[in-house]
Design a protein around this motif. Structure first.
Motif, PDB file in Angstrom:
ATOM      1  N   GLN A  89      -6.373 -31.209 -13.463  1.00  0.00           N
ATOM      2  CA  GLN A  89      -5.530 -30.694 -14.528  1.00  0.00           C
ATOM      3  C   GLN A  89      -4.947 -29.311 -14.196  1.00  0.00           C
ATOM      4  O   GLN A  89      -3.832 -28.992 -14.589  1.00  0.00           O
ATOM      5  CB  GLN A  89      -6.323 -30.631 -15.830  1.00  0.00           C
ATOM      6  CG  GLN A  89      -6.651 -31.998 -16.417  1.00  0.00           C
ATOM      7  CD  GLN A  89      -5.449 -32.700 -17.034  1.00  0.00           C
ATOM      8  OE1 GLN A  89      -4.946 -32.310 -18.069  1.00  0.00           O
ATOM      9  NE2 GLN A  89      -4.992 -33.755 -16.361  1.00  0.00           N
ATOM     10  N   VAL A  90      -5.687 -28.518 -13.441  1.00  0.00           N
ATOM     11  CA  VAL A  90      -5.180 -27.212 -13.029  1.00  0.00           C
ATOM     12  C   VAL A  90      -3.916 -27.360 -12.196  1.00  0.00           C
ATOM     13  O   VAL A  90      -2.980 -26.554 -12.303  1.00  0.00           O
ATOM     14  CB  VAL A  90      -6.263 -26.429 -12.248  1.00  0.00           C
ATOM     15  CG1 VAL A  90      -5.645 -25.247 -11.501  1.00  0.00           C
ATOM     16  CG2 VAL A  90      -7.340 -25.922 -13.204  1.00  0.00           C
ATOM     17  N   THR A  91      -3.846 -28.401 -11.387  1.00  0.00           N
ATOM     18  CA  THR A  91      -2.648 -28.608 -10.560  1.00  0.00           C
ATOM     19  C   THR A  91      -1.439 -29.003 -11.401  1.00  0.00           C
ATOM     20  O   THR A  91      -0.313 -28.949 -10.915  1.00  0.00           O
ATOM     21  CB  THR A  91      -2.902 -29.697  -9.498  1.00  0.00           C
ATOM     22  OG1 THR A  91      -3.117 -30.961 -10.144  1.00  0.00           O
ATOM     23  CG2 THR A  91      -4.117 -29.359  -8.651  1.00  0.00           C
ATOM     24  N   LEU A  92      -1.668 -29.419 -12.655  1.00  0.00           N
ATOM     25  CA  LEU A  92      -0.568 -29.840 -13.527  1.00  0.00           C
ATOM     26  C   LEU A  92      -0.100 -28.745 -14.477  1.00  0.00           C
ATOM     27  O   LEU A  92       0.848 -28.950 -15.244  1.00  0.00           O
ATOM     28  CB  LEU A  92      -0.998 -31.055 -14.367  1.00  0.00           C
ATOM     29  CG  LEU A  92      -1.447 -32.310 -13.617  1.00  0.00           C
ATOM     30  CD1 LEU A  92      -1.880 -33.382 -14.608  1.00  0.00           C
ATOM     31  CD2 LEU A  92      -0.336 -32.825 -12.713  1.00  0.00           C
ATOM     32  N   ARG A 139     -13.055 -17.859  -9.442  1.00  0.00           N
ATOM     33  CA  ARG A 139     -12.126 -18.771  -8.767  1.00  0.00           C
ATOM     34  C   ARG A 139     -10.785 -18.848  -9.475  1.00  0.00           C
ATOM     35  O   ARG A 139      -9.757 -19.171  -8.871  1.00  0.00           O
ATOM     36  CB  ARG A 139     -12.770 -20.162  -8.657  1.00  0.00           C
ATOM     37  CG  ARG A 139     -13.963 -20.193  -7.727  1.00  0.00           C
ATOM     38  CD  ARG A 139     -14.823 -21.413  -7.924  1.00  0.00           C
ATOM     39  NE  ARG A 139     -15.508 -21.380  -9.209  1.00  0.00           N
ATOM     40  CZ  ARG A 139     -16.575 -22.124  -9.510  1.00  0.00           C
ATOM     41  NH1 ARG A 139     -17.072 -22.943  -8.594  1.00  0.00           N
ATOM     42  NH2 ARG A 139     -17.141 -22.053 -10.690  1.00  0.00           N
ATOM     43  N   ASP A 140     -10.781 -18.554 -10.777  1.00  0.00           N
ATOM     44  CA  ASP A 140      -9.531 -18.585 -11.533  1.00  0.00           C
ATOM     45  C   ASP A 140      -8.560 -17.495 -11.096  1.00  0.00           C
ATOM     46  O   ASP A 140      -7.367 -17.585 -11.377  1.00  0.00           O
ATOM     47  CB  ASP A 140      -9.815 -18.437 -13.031  1.00  0.00           C
ATOM     48  CG  ASP A 140     -10.390 -19.710 -13.629  1.00  0.00           C
ATOM     49  OD1 ASP A 140     -10.248 -20.765 -12.985  1.00  0.00           O
ATOM     50  OD2 ASP A 140     -10.980 -19.641 -14.719  1.00  0.00           O
ATOM     51  N   LYS A 141      -9.046 -16.444 -10.419  1.00  0.00           N
ATOM     52  CA  LYS A 141      -8.148 -15.406  -9.914  1.00  0.00           C
ATOM     53  C   LYS A 141      -7.156 -15.996  -8.914  1.00  0.00           C
ATOM     54  O   LYS A 141      -6.107 -15.414  -8.669  1.00  0.00           O
ATOM     55  CB  LYS A 141      -8.956 -14.276  -9.248  1.00  0.00           C
ATOM     56  CG  LYS A 141      -9.849 -13.507 -10.204  1.00  0.00           C
ATOM     57  CD  LYS A 141      -9.058 -12.702 -11.214  1.00  0.00           C
ATOM     58  CE  LYS A 141      -8.490 -11.437 -10.639  1.00  0.00           C
ATOM     59  NZ  LYS A 141      -7.892 -10.541 -11.640  1.00  0.00           N
ATOM     60  N   ILE A 142      -7.495 -17.151  -8.359  1.00  0.00           N
ATOM     61  CA  ILE A 142      -6.581 -17.885  -7.477  1.00  0.00           C
ATOM     62  C   ILE A 142      -6.005 -19.085  -8.218  1.00  0.00           C
ATOM     63  O   ILE A 142      -4.782 -19.206  -8.396  1.00  0.00           O
ATOM     64  CB  ILE A 142      -7.308 -18.373  -6.208  1.00  0.00           C
ATOM     65  CG1 ILE A 142      -8.046 -17.222  -5.520  1.00  0.00           C
ATOM     66  CG2 ILE A 142      -6.314 -19.045  -5.273  1.00  0.00           C
ATOM     67  CD1 ILE A 142      -7.173 -16.120  -5.025  1.00  0.00           C
ATOM     68  N   ASN A 188      -6.788 -26.626  -1.516  1.00  0.00           N
ATOM     69  CA  ASN A 188      -6.802 -27.407  -2.742  1.00  0.00           C
ATOM     70  C   ASN A 188      -7.660 -26.739  -3.807  1.00  0.00           C
ATOM     71  O   ASN A 188      -8.578 -25.972  -3.496  1.00  0.00           O
ATOM     72  CB  ASN A 188      -7.347 -28.815  -2.467  1.00  0.00           C
ATOM     73  CG  ASN A 188      -6.469 -29.602  -1.509  1.00  0.00           C
ATOM     74  OD1 ASN A 188      -5.244 -29.574  -1.624  1.00  0.00           O
ATOM     75  ND2 ASN A 188      -7.084 -30.294  -0.576  1.00  0.00           N
ATOM     76  N   VAL A 189      -7.363 -27.027  -5.061  1.00  0.00           N
ATOM     77  CA  VAL A 189      -8.194 -26.558  -6.166  1.00  0.00           C
ATOM     78  C   VAL A 189      -9.515 -27.316  -6.123  1.00  0.00           C
ATOM     79  O   VAL A 189      -9.535 -28.545  -6.123  1.00  0.00           O
ATOM     80  CB  VAL A 189      -7.490 -26.794  -7.522  1.00  0.00           C
ATOM     81  CG1 VAL A 189      -8.426 -26.428  -8.668  1.00  0.00           C
ATOM     82  CG2 VAL A 189      -6.203 -25.988  -7.593  1.00  0.00           C
ATOM     83  N   ASP A 190     -10.610 -26.574  -6.062  1.00  0.00           N
ATOM     84  CA  ASP A 190     -11.923 -27.210  -5.990  1.00  0.00           C
ATOM     85  C   ASP A 190     -12.960 -26.295  -6.622  1.00  0.00           C
ATOM     86  O   ASP A 190     -13.451 -25.355  -5.994  1.00  0.00           O
ATOM     87  CB  ASP A 190     -12.279 -27.512  -4.536  1.00  0.00           C
ATOM     88  CG  ASP A 190     -13.541 -28.366  -4.402  1.00  0.00           C
ATOM     89  OD1 ASP A 190     -14.246 -28.529  -5.421  1.00  0.00           O
ATOM     90  OD2 ASP A 190     -13.836 -28.845  -3.295  1.00  0.00           O
ATOM     91  N   MET A 206     -12.484 -16.790   0.916  1.00  0.00           N
ATOM     92  CA  MET A 206     -12.351 -16.798   2.372  1.00  0.00           C
ATOM     93  C   MET A 206     -11.238 -17.741   2.807  1.00  0.00           C
ATOM     94  O   MET A 206     -10.427 -17.403   3.682  1.00  0.00           O
ATOM     95  CB  MET A 206     -13.683 -17.210   3.013  1.00  0.00           C
ATOM     96  CG  MET A 206     -13.696 -17.045   4.526  1.00  0.00           C
ATOM     97  SD  MET A 206     -15.250 -17.598   5.287  1.00  0.00           S
ATOM     98  CE  MET A 206     -16.456 -16.688   4.337  1.00  0.00           C
ATOM     99  N   GLU A 207     -11.164 -18.914   2.198  1.00  0.00           N
ATOM    100  CA  GLU A 207     -10.120 -19.870   2.554  1.00  0.00           C
ATOM    101  C   GLU A 207      -8.733 -19.322   2.222  1.00  0.00           C
ATOM    102  O   GLU A 207      -7.788 -19.511   2.998  1.00  0.00           O
ATOM    103  CB  GLU A 207     -10.351 -21.191   1.808  1.00  0.00           C
ATOM    104  CG  GLU A 207     -11.541 -21.981   2.316  1.00  0.00           C
ATOM    105  CD  GLU A 207     -11.763 -23.256   1.516  1.00  0.00           C
ATOM    106  OE1 GLU A 207     -11.006 -23.478   0.541  1.00  0.00           O
ATOM    107  OE2 GLU A 207     -12.670 -24.030   1.872  1.00  0.00           O
TER     108      GLU A 207
END
Length: 630
Positions: free
Chosen positions: A109-112, A313-316, A330-332, A342-343
């Motif tokens: 859903q984050v990707t949408l 992680r939401d900062k990204i 990818n969002v994970d 790091m990624e």
């Protein structure tokens, strides 16, 4: 959260859920509604909701599809405020429409999000009232709410050019000008100038700066994407475009002033910095929709780095909907935030082909890497709190100090590019190449006290501590810096970092010749009489106000460093780094590893030609080597 209220979404369609908020004639009636699944490509008309989650410990129950769902008190209060007495309202709201218990669904859903908010009819930005939110301790929640409403009403009157409001402010400005004329800039004394009272300024600040929603990271993405945004405070509303047009009308917006220290006046547009940042991103997104412009990941992350999120992680992930370039990760949410950071750092290096994200990062606070690991780690999920980040990884959760960031096109200390893709060994060590210039010697002024007299006196004190006063006199100065310049010339060029302030650019040979004699004569003058504060004022250079410290390396290179640099650290020109890095050797054994400490100015080595000069390499014994950052 009961899974039974959520059906499984088909990610190939893609699908979302919409929440229908049911009407109630009684304002105190419980919140009720139902979810229905739709294809995002053929969804019915719906509104988005942007709000502050608030204190997660304060929760309320609402009824969804006949089940009890626990949400934050602020969301329940927002739904209560938005609920109609007669008509149902269809809304997309993250905490209800996404099954928060499903990591896989959250990832998808984050990707949408970009599509979800771009397709809504409007986004409802819930300013308040809020429940039990932080604010001035000397004011109650009710008093803060009143100030927010008064600030919203004041701004609406200003935007709509309410004559009574403007006439009162203009009369106040003229009175101030008559009584405090010497404090007011008379270059523009047009009659339409307006002055806000202290109370009006407080109200405007309470509306545009204090509400938690202005600092919530997810909200930045949502209102930057939505085609229309409606600011909502209880029953009161204000369209975003009205505020945007006010800011766009610079002559009119700049006419409003507030009273600050010593009776001086300044434009009240400073209260709009958060709004202006969002509005700029909204304009960028509109350009992208028209096939114009771009919105890069590093620009978006930097623009909203001051915002808050409960999950590191939401900062990204919470800003990816604003990025127009294709990112290589990818969002994970199953990954620890350290791995995510790091990624992302690795991708930014590979994508740019340089180390700007390391040496000129707006997130890098340059903490002491030798400090307690708990101090250098970030807040995060319980299973990862104790793991600090590698020193080369951008710490996206912190609001860093930007060191030499503005000079990204001025200095070119290392080669312009580094090896890509990155070589990451032992899972977290970055292998690169560079040249060690020297080790930091004794630091004789480790801390600069924040006083004008202290700062202004430092250049002369440093010269006496590190060099020889006799070298000020050209007739007694056979000594030269490693570049061939006189010691005095190299010293003052180091203090100003070889740049002039406005505009920020490198000194030319003509500029150096013009200033050199004046600086030398001034220092000679100070040898013969005690300097006063006014005389020290001559030396108040920009670098000192940014807490830079002068010192020498063990091979007598002139450097400007910042805390927490320590004696024994090394300075190095690294491939892809536009400025030298301060590195701290760690561990033992044949392969030396380094932690990134800070950045530095090293006179004569801010252009890569210096480290590639055979003469300089022989003179200082410089050689290229592998550098391992941990």
């Amino acid at each position: 959260m009961p899974d039974s209220m959520y059906d499984v979404l088909d990610s190939s369609v893609p699908q979302i859920r919409l929440f229908t908020l049911l009407p109630a004639s009684d304002p105190e009636a419980p919140i009720q509604g139902h979810l229905h699944t739709v294809s995002l490509h053929s969804a019915p008309a719906y509104e988005g909701l942007s709000y502050a989650w608030g204190n997660a410990a304060i929760q309320k129950d609402i009824a969804v599809n006949g089940h009890s769902l626990t949400v934050t008190a602020n969301l329940e209060l927002a739904l209560r405020g938005l609920r109609s007495s007669t008509d149902a309202r269809v809304i997309w709201v993250d905490n209800i429409c996404i099954n928060q218990a499903s990591t896989a669904e959250r990832n998808h859903q984050v990707t949408l999000m970009r599509t979800i908010y771009s397709k809504c009819t409007q986004d409802l930005l819930w300013i308040g009232p809020l429940d039990n939110c932080p604010g001035p301790k000397n004011k109650t929640q009710s008093e803060r709410d009143i100030e927010v409403w008064e600030g919203m009403k004041l701004l609406s009157n200003m935007v709509q050019r309410d004559q009574q409001t403007l006439q009162t402010m203009q009369a106040r400005y003229q009175e101030k000008r008559s009584n405090w004329g010497s404090y007011i800039d008379h270059r523009d004394d047009a009659p339409e100038r307006a002055l806000l009272s202290y109370k009006e300024q407080d109200n405007l600040y309470a509306f545009l700066k204090q509400p938690v929603v202005w600092h919530r990271l997810w909200v930045m993405q949502e209102i930057s994407i939505a085609p229309k945004v409606l600011l909502v405070f209880g029953p009161h509303t204000l369209e975003w475009d009205v505020v945007s047009n006010f800011l766009g009308d610079e002559p009119y917006a700049d006419a409003f002033h507030g009273t600050f220290g010593h009776g001086t006046l300044q434009s009240i547009t400073r209260y709009f910095d958060l709004v202006q940042t969002i509005d700029h991103q909204r304009r960028v997104m509109k350009d992208i929709a028209k096939g114009e412009g771009e919105s890069t990941l590093i620009d978006v992350l930097a623009r909203f780095r001051h915002t808050d999120s409960s999950d590191p992680r939401d900062k990204i992930y919470g800003l990816l909907g604003l990025v127009s370039e294709k990112v290589g990760f990818n969002v994970d949410y199953s990954k620890p935030y350290q791995q995510v950071y790091m990624e992302v750092t690795e991708w930014l290096i590979n994508n740019s082909g340089n180390l700007d994200i390391i040496c000129q990062s707006p997130w890098q606070s340059f903490h002491d890497p030798s400090a307690d690991a708990n101090e250098s780690s970030l807040p995060g999920p319980a299973d990862t709190k104790s793991d600090p980040l590698p020193s080369w990884v951008a710490n996206f959760m912190q609001d860093g100090e930007v060191k030499l960031f503005a000079q990204r096109n001025i200095y070119n200390a290392g080669r312009p590019s580094c090896e890509v893709p990155c070589r990451i060994i032992s899972s977290s060590t970055l292998q690169t190449k560079g040249t060690i210039l020297g080790h930091i010697g004794p630091i004789k002024q480790a801390k600069i006290r924040n006083t004008y007299l202290e700062r202004d006196a430092l250049p002369y004190k440093w010269f006496k501590s590190y060099l020889d006063e006799r070298w000020l006199d050209a007739s007694e100065s056979p000594h030269a810096y490693v570049t061939g310049e006189s010691v005095v010339t190299a010293y003052w060029r180091t203090l100003v970092m070889d740049t002039e302030s406005f505009p920020k650019r490198r000194l030319t040979p003509e500029m150096v010749d013009e200033e050199d004699k004046y600086v030398r004569d001034r220092y000679l003058e100070l040898l013969h009489k005690p300097p006063t504060r006014n005389e020290y004022g001559f030396y108040a250079v920009e670098s000192l106000y940014q807490k830079w410290i002068f010192c020498l390396t063990d091979n007598n290179l002139y450097t400007m460093i910042t805390p927490p640099t320590r004696e024994g650290d090394v300075v190095a020109c690294v491939d892809g780094a536009k400025v030298p890095l301060v590195l701290r050797p760690v561990g033992s054994g044949s392969q030396i590893q380094y932690q990134l400490v800070s950045v530095a100015y090293v006179h004569g080595f801010m252009d890569m030609e210096a480290i590639e000069s055979n003469e300089m390499r022989e003179k200082l014994g410089l050689k290229e080597q592998d550098i391992f950052l941990v």
